[in-house]
Design an enzyme around this catalytic site. Structure first.
Site, PDB file in Angstrom:
ATOM      1  N   ILE A   1      -7.161   7.690  -0.593  1.00  0.00           N
ATOM      2  CA  ILE A   1      -6.624   6.080  -1.223  1.00  0.00           C
ATOM      3  C   ILE A   1      -7.715   5.515   0.120  1.00  0.00           C
ATOM      4  CG2 ILE A   1      -4.758   6.507   0.355  1.00  0.00           C
ATOM      5  CD1 ILE A   1      -3.876   3.560  -1.400  1.00  0.00           C
ATOM      6  N   SER A   2      -8.802   4.660  -0.266  1.00  0.00           N
ATOM      7  CA  SER A   2     -10.138   4.582   0.732  1.00  0.00           C
ATOM      8  C   SER A   2      -9.263   3.745   1.852  1.00  0.00           C
ATOM      9  CB  SER A   2     -10.380   3.481   0.208  1.00  0.00           C
ATOM     10  OG  SER A   2     -11.364   4.293  -0.952  1.00  0.00           O
ATOM     11  N   GLN A   3     -10.647   3.571   3.073  1.00  0.00           N
ATOM     12  CA  GLN A   3      -9.858   2.650   4.006  1.00  0.00           C
ATOM     13  C   GLN A   3      -9.820   1.641   3.382  1.00  0.00           C
ATOM     14  OE1 GLN A   3     -13.405   2.179   6.814  1.00  0.00           O
ATOM     15  NE2 GLN A   3     -11.858   2.197   8.277  1.00  0.00           N
ATOM     16  N   PRO A   4      -8.655   0.355   3.935  1.00  0.00           N
ATOM     17  CA  PRO A   4      -8.143  -0.845   3.729  1.00  0.00           C
ATOM     18  C   PRO A   4     -10.163  -1.532   3.652  1.00  0.00           C
ATOM     19  CG  PRO A   4      -6.288  -0.664   4.862  1.00  0.00           C
ATOM     20  CD  PRO A   4      -7.405   1.413   4.903  1.00  0.00           C
TER      21      PRO A   4
ATOM     22  N   ARG B   1       0.675  -1.933   0.038  1.00  0.00           N
ATOM     23  CA  ARG B   1      -0.305  -0.076   0.285  1.00  0.00           C
ATOM     24  C   ARG B   1       1.066   0.858  -0.218  1.00  0.00           C
ATOM     25  NH1 ARG B   1      -3.629   2.589   3.967  1.00  0.00           N
ATOM     26  NH2 ARG B   1      -5.661   3.470   3.524  1.00  0.00           N
TER      27      ARG B   1
END
Length: 211
Positions: free
Chosen positions: A61-64, A35
């Site tokens: 970048i979205s939350q995992p 990431r």
């Protein structure tokens, strides 16, 4: 990935499993995807935290957890050809590209698209087609798609995306403005059946404007 990053990615996957992600394929891909490659170096130390992070141009970048959850929902129908709306950093695309045969991804911000393309090339992911364009319009001449994922919140479900779903296809999309819901929409012939999954928070899906 170096040893520290590998351990951090494995720990992130374990955290997501504890948070309710059950698809073993998704967890395995999260555990092996770097990431930090999708972030500015200054944010690299936060790469494996379960949080959304800025990537410039007012985007994130979205939350995992959300990446894994949306991927899990999309994979329930075992899609082969997938359309992603909102390439962004390319992290979600990298996850998807390791799990489906063919990925098409659309981004309206040229600088983000260029960076994402370079990152996926570095990861040796070559089953991805990129388009610079308006995500609300999808990618009609590449359709129909077995599944479509939208990584920004639409004020309503774009009709163009519904029409680009194959019969039996699945659309995973956050919908709403101030209050947003993650929706899973399934096409059955000319009928569309929607299901609300959970409350979410995404940047807006911009209509028409390219940057």
């Amino acid at each position: 990935m170096n040893g520290v990053a590998t351990t951090a990615a494995l720990n992130l996957a374990r955290h997501l499993q504890g948070a309710g992600i059950t698809n073993a394929e998704v967890l395995a891909v999260v555990a092996k995807t770097p990431r930090e490659l999708f972030l500015d170096a200054a944010l690299g130390h936060k790469a494996y935290e379960n949080t959304a992070l800025p990537i410039g141009q007012g985007q994130t970048i979205s939350q995992p957890y959300i990446v894994a959850r949306m991927t899990e929902l999309l994979l329930e129908s075992r899609p082969k050809r997938v359309l992603e709306i909102g390439t962004g950093s390319g992290y979600q695309a990298a996850i998807l590209a390791q799990l489906v045969d063919e990925l098409c991804t659309v981004e309206r911000i040229k600088s983000l698209q260029i960076q994402a393309r370079q990152r996926l090339k570095r990861l040796d992911l070559h089953n991805v087609s990129f388009k610079y364009g308006d995500g609300w319009q999808g990618w009609a001449n590449k359709g129909p798609f077995d599944a479509i994922m939208v990584t920004a919140a639409a004020s309503s479900v774009p009709q163009a995306l519904l029409q680009q779903l194959a019969d039996g296809g699945v659309l995973v999309i956050p919908v709403g403005e101030e209050t947003q819901q993650l929706m899973r929409v399934v096409r059955m012939g000319d009928q569309f059946h929607s299901q609300t999954i959970e409350m979410v928070k995404f940047v807006p899906l911009v209509n028409g404007e390219l940057a």
